[in-house]
Motif scaffolding. Structure first.
Motif, PDB file in Angstrom:
ATOM      1  N   LEU A   1       0.828  -1.196   0.000  1.00 40.31           N
ATOM      2  CA  LEU A   1       0.000   0.000   0.000  1.00 40.31           C
ATOM      3  C   LEU A   1       0.873   1.261   0.000  1.00 40.31           C
ATOM      4  CD1 LEU A   1      -3.019   0.382  -0.051  1.00 40.31           C
ATOM      5  CD2 LEU A   1      -3.046   0.414   2.424  1.00 40.31           C
TER       6      LEU A   1
ATOM      7  N   VAL B   1      -7.038 -12.274 -10.823  1.00 36.42           N
ATOM      8  CA  VAL B   1      -7.490 -13.338 -11.721  1.00 36.42           C
ATOM      9  C   VAL B   1      -9.020 -13.385 -11.739  1.00 36.42           C
ATOM     10  CG1 VAL B   1      -7.599 -15.850 -11.983  1.00 36.42           C
ATOM     11  CG2 VAL B   1      -5.406 -14.739 -11.677  1.00 36.42           C
TER      12      VAL B   1
ATOM     13  N   GLY C   1      -5.781  -4.656 -17.860  1.00 40.77           N
ATOM     14  CA  GLY C   1      -5.331  -5.024 -16.513  1.00 40.77           C
ATOM     15  C   GLY C   1      -4.520  -6.300 -16.554  1.00 40.77           C
ATOM     16  N   ALA C   2      -3.659  -6.428 -15.565  1.00 39.94           N
ATOM     17  CA  ALA C   2      -2.644  -7.483 -15.588  1.00 39.94           C
ATOM     18  C   ALA C   2      -3.201  -8.911 -15.673  1.00 39.94           C
ATOM     19  CB  ALA C   2      -1.747  -7.351 -14.368  1.00 39.94           C
TER      20      ALA C   2
HETATM   21 CO1  B1M Z   1      -2.443  -6.251  -5.199  1.00 41.39          CO
HETATM   22  N1  B1M Z   1      -2.207  -7.882  -6.240  1.00 41.39           N
HETATM   23  N2  B1M Z   1      -3.649  -7.192  -3.994  1.00 41.39           N
HETATM   24  N3  B1M Z   1      -2.481  -4.598  -4.193  1.00 41.39           N
HETATM   25  N4  B1M Z   1      -1.052  -5.668  -6.280  1.00 41.39           N
HETATM   26  C1  B1M Z   1      -1.437  -7.796  -7.471  1.00 41.39           C
HETATM   27  C2  B1M Z   1      -2.303  -7.481  -8.716  1.00 41.39           C
HETATM   28  C3  B1M Z   1      -0.735  -9.203  -7.566  1.00 41.39           C
HETATM   29  C4  B1M Z   1      -0.377  -9.690  -8.976  1.00 41.39           C
HETATM   30  C5  B1M Z   1       0.498  -9.211  -6.647  1.00 41.39           C
HETATM   31  C6  B1M Z   1       1.172 -10.564  -6.558  1.00 41.39           C
HETATM   32  O1  B1M Z   1       0.722 -11.449  -5.877  1.00 41.39           O
HETATM   33  N5  B1M Z   1       2.256 -10.747  -7.220  1.00 41.39           N
HETATM   34  C7  B1M Z   1      -1.837 -10.088  -6.873  1.00 41.39           C
HETATM   35  C8  B1M Z   1      -2.918 -10.645  -7.812  1.00 41.39           C
HETATM   36  C9  B1M Z   1      -2.926 -12.145  -7.851  1.00 41.39           C
HETATM   37  C10 B1M Z   1      -3.927 -12.629  -8.831  1.00 41.39           C
HETATM   38  O2  B1M Z   1      -5.120 -12.557  -8.662  1.00 41.39           O
HETATM   39  N6  B1M Z   1      -3.374 -13.109  -9.916  1.00 41.39           N
HETATM   40  C11 B1M Z   1      -2.420  -9.111  -5.887  1.00 41.39           C
HETATM   41  C12 B1M Z   1      -3.148  -9.478  -4.716  1.00 41.39           C
HETATM   42  C13 B1M Z   1      -3.192 -10.970  -4.409  1.00 41.39           C
HETATM   43  C14 B1M Z   1      -3.772  -8.541  -3.871  1.00 41.39           C
HETATM   44  C15 B1M Z   1      -4.638  -8.821  -2.628  1.00 41.39           C
HETATM   45  C16 B1M Z   1      -5.601 -10.004  -2.737  1.00 41.39           C
HETATM   46  C17 B1M Z   1      -3.675  -8.989  -1.427  1.00 41.39           C
HETATM   47  C18 B1M Z   1      -4.320  -9.332  -0.109  1.00 41.39           C
HETATM   48  O3  B1M Z   1      -5.118  -8.595   0.404  1.00 41.39           O
HETATM   49  N7  B1M Z   1      -3.940 -10.475   0.383  1.00 41.39           N
HETATM   50  C19 B1M Z   1      -5.384  -7.492  -2.463  1.00 41.39           C
HETATM   51  C20 B1M Z   1      -6.655  -7.478  -3.317  1.00 41.39           C
HETATM   52  C21 B1M Z   1      -7.672  -6.524  -2.840  1.00 41.39           C
HETATM   53  C22 B1M Z   1      -8.830  -6.454  -3.815  1.00 41.39           C
HETATM   54  O4  B1M Z   1      -8.660  -5.975  -4.926  1.00 41.39           O
HETATM   55  N8  B1M Z   1      -9.976  -6.938  -3.402  1.00 41.39           N
HETATM   56  C23 B1M Z   1      -4.383  -6.549  -3.063  1.00 41.39           C
HETATM   57  C24 B1M Z   1      -4.242  -5.235  -2.664  1.00 41.39           C
HETATM   58  C25 B1M Z   1      -3.297  -4.346  -3.179  1.00 41.39           C
HETATM   59  C26 B1M Z   1      -3.036  -2.959  -2.576  1.00 41.39           C
HETATM   60  C27 B1M Z   1      -4.311  -2.262  -2.091  1.00 41.39           C
HETATM   61  C28 B1M Z   1      -2.080  -3.103  -1.430  1.00 41.39           C
HETATM   62  C29 B1M Z   1      -2.310  -2.264  -3.789  1.00 41.39           C
HETATM   63  C30 B1M Z   1      -3.260  -1.489  -4.738  1.00 41.39           C
HETATM   64  C31 B1M Z   1      -3.368  -0.020  -4.439  1.00 41.39           C
HETATM   65  C32 B1M Z   1      -4.143   0.703  -5.508  1.00 41.39           C
HETATM   66  O5  B1M Z   1      -4.243   0.313  -6.664  1.00 41.39           O
HETATM   67  N9  B1M Z   1      -4.713   1.795  -5.093  1.00 41.39           N
HETATM   68  C33 B1M Z   1      -1.779  -3.463  -4.573  1.00 41.39           C
HETATM   69  C34 B1M Z   1      -0.747  -3.371  -5.556  1.00 41.39           C
HETATM   70  C35 B1M Z   1      -0.057  -2.042  -5.683  1.00 41.39           C
HETATM   71  C36 B1M Z   1      -0.386  -4.477  -6.399  1.00 41.39           C
HETATM   72  C37 B1M Z   1       0.778  -4.580  -7.413  1.00 41.39           C
HETATM   73  C38 B1M Z   1       2.053  -4.767  -6.621  1.00 41.39           C
HETATM   74  C39 B1M Z   1       0.958  -3.429  -8.377  1.00 41.39           C
HETATM   75  C40 B1M Z   1      -0.278  -3.018  -9.191  1.00 41.39           C
HETATM   76  C41 B1M Z   1      -0.057  -1.688  -9.876  1.00 41.39           C
HETATM   77  O6  B1M Z   1      -0.539  -0.668  -9.424  1.00 41.39           O
HETATM   78  N10 B1M Z   1       0.749  -1.663 -10.948  1.00 41.39           N
HETATM   79  C42 B1M Z   1       0.352  -5.882  -8.217  1.00 41.39           C
HETATM   80  C43 B1M Z   1       1.520  -6.671  -8.767  1.00 41.39           C
HETATM   81  C44 B1M Z   1       1.904  -6.217 -10.147  1.00 41.39           C
HETATM   82  O7  B1M Z   1       1.079  -5.807 -10.944  1.00 41.39           O
HETATM   83  N11 B1M Z   1       3.153  -6.330 -10.456  1.00 41.39           N
HETATM   84  C45 B1M Z   1      -0.611  -6.537  -7.308  1.00 41.39           C
HETATM   85  C46 B1M Z   1       1.059  -0.451 -11.686  1.00 41.39           C
HETATM   86  C47 B1M Z   1      -0.051  -0.112 -12.708  1.00 41.39           C
HETATM   87  C48 B1M Z   1       0.301   1.126 -13.505  1.00 41.39           C
HETATM   88  O8  B1M Z   1      -0.147  -1.208 -13.579  1.00 41.39           O
HETATM   89  O9  B1M Z   1      -2.552  -1.655 -12.934  1.00 41.39           O
HETATM   90  O10 B1M Z   1      -1.227  -3.318 -14.343  1.00 41.39           O
HETATM   91  P1  B1M Z   1      -1.516  -1.915 -13.941  1.00 41.39           P
HETATM   92  O11 B1M Z   1      -1.993  -1.115 -15.237  1.00 41.39           O
HETATM   93  C49 B1M Z   1      -1.341  -1.245 -16.471  1.00 41.39           C
HETATM   94  C50 B1M Z   1      -1.972  -2.264 -17.425  1.00 41.39           C
HETATM   95  O12 B1M Z   1      -2.465  -3.400 -16.736  1.00 41.39           O
HETATM   96  C51 B1M Z   1      -2.994  -1.481 -18.172  1.00 41.39           C
HETATM   97  O13 B1M Z   1      -2.427  -0.165 -18.253  1.00 41.39           O
HETATM   98  C52 B1M Z   1      -1.510   0.071 -17.188  1.00 41.39           C
HETATM   99  C53 B1M Z   1      -0.182   0.521 -17.767  1.00 41.39           C
HETATM  100  O14 B1M Z   1      -0.288   1.558 -18.661  1.00 41.39           O
HETATM  101  N12 B1M Z   1      -4.362  -1.344 -17.686  1.00 41.39           N
HETATM  102  C54 B1M Z   1      -5.362  -0.958 -18.534  1.00 41.39           C
HETATM  103  C55 B1M Z   1      -4.901  -1.492 -16.463  1.00 41.39           C
HETATM  104  N13 B1M Z   1      -6.206  -1.235 -16.483  1.00 41.39           N
HETATM  105  C56 B1M Z   1      -6.530  -0.911 -17.751  1.00 41.39           C
HETATM  106  C57 B1M Z   1      -7.747  -0.547 -18.314  1.00 41.39           C
HETATM  107  C58 B1M Z   1      -7.774  -0.248 -19.669  1.00 41.39           C
HETATM  108  C59 B1M Z   1      -6.610  -0.286 -20.439  1.00 41.39           C
HETATM  109  C60 B1M Z   1      -5.393  -0.647 -19.881  1.00 41.39           C
HETATM  110  O15 B1M Z   1      -8.878   0.118 -20.312  1.00 41.39           O
HETATM  111  C61 B1M Z   1     -10.089   0.262 -19.622  1.00 41.39           C
END
Ligand code: B1M
Length: 213
Positions: free
Chosen positions: A62, A149, A175-176
């Protein structure tokens, strides 16, 4: 550490101490979006890796998210803006059950800097809320983001519910946890309108531009 390493480090450590001067230095060398997609994303990927290995706890992730948001907010005023006429209206949401919003908010910044009127509905947005908003705003496109997922499956459900409600504005999904294949084999068949997969925010802008041109 090099500038690039320091920038990644702020995200990994979840700290803002020293962040802004380094971002300002980075702005003299790179375009704002390249800073985000380069060193800052590299830091975020490392955070994901460490979290996956149980080397970070949620509270620490966070903090990293806070640092990332602060960095994006600092860079945002420096991003290129087109002052073109309104190209279209886009509803944007992170799907039900998912709180991740950094990527979605980046999509909002890029679209709104490039002539789109973006209505950001926030996180954990269920189909009901989306349907109400779609009826109210009549968007040209609906954007769904999800990182878990289970969010990919939630997008299928959302598409089904939108279809049942008679909504067929183009859907853009990203999204990822999502893949192009999942989009076209699992979401598209459940929807009446076009479904487009965006791999990142710039791709999202390209797709929106193709659609509205
Ligand atoms: Co979470 N989280 N998280 N997390 N978190 C992941 C996604 C995870 C892969 C980490 C891991 O285990 N390695 C994993 C998911 C596992 C899975 O399901 N496969 C995970 C998990 C498990 C969880 C929790 C379940 C943890 C827990 O509580 N035990 C929990 C879930 C809560 C919930 O959602 N109900 C949780 C919570 C959190 C925080 C709150 C702590 C925080 C989020 C804070 C916030 O967003 N305000 C967080 C974070 C930061 C991450 C990681 C580390 C980083 C995500 C991020 O912001 N990336 C993430 C691991 C990772 O991705 N490496 C992870 C930067 C961002 C710019 O990239 O969002 O991918 P991203 O967006 C990209 C593209 O995907 C795309 O464009 C962007 C780039 O230009 N894109 C779009 C995204 N949305 C789009 C929409 C579009 C077009 C493109 O059009 C509409």
């Amino acid at each position: 550490l090099t500038l690039e390493e320091r920038l990644a480090h702020y995200i990994i450590e979840g700290t803002k101490e020293g962040l802004y001067p380094d971002l300002d230095e980075a702005l003299t060398l790179y375009r704002p979006l390249d800073v985000i997609n380069g060193p800052l994303m590299k830091g975020m990927e490392e955070v994901g890796r460490l979290f996956n290995n149980n080397e970070l706890i949620v509270a620490e992730v966070l903090q990293s998210a806070e640092a990332m948001k602060a960095a994006v907010a600092h860079l945002e005023p420096h991003m290129e803006k087109s002052d073109s006429a309104m190209k279209g209206k886009i509803l944007l949401a992170t799907v039900k059950g998912d709180v991740h919003d950094i990527g979605k908010n980046l999509v909002e910044i890029i679209l709104s800097n490039n002539g789109y009127d973006v209505i950001n509905l926030g996180i954990k947005v269920g189909p009901e809320q989306l349907i109400i908003a779609a009826r109210e705003h009549k968007p040209d496109m609906i954007g769904l983001s999800g990182l878990l997922v289970k969010s990919a499956q939630q997008m299928v459900t959302t598409a089904q519910d939108l279809k049942l409600a008679g909504i067929h504005a183009p859907l853009m999904v990203g999204g990822a946890a999502l893949t192009r294949k999942f989009t076209y084999t699992r979401i598209q068949p459940e929807y009446d309108g076009l479904v487009l997969y965006a791999k990142d925010a710039m791709d999202g802008l390209d797709l929106a531009n193709k659609l509205t041109n």
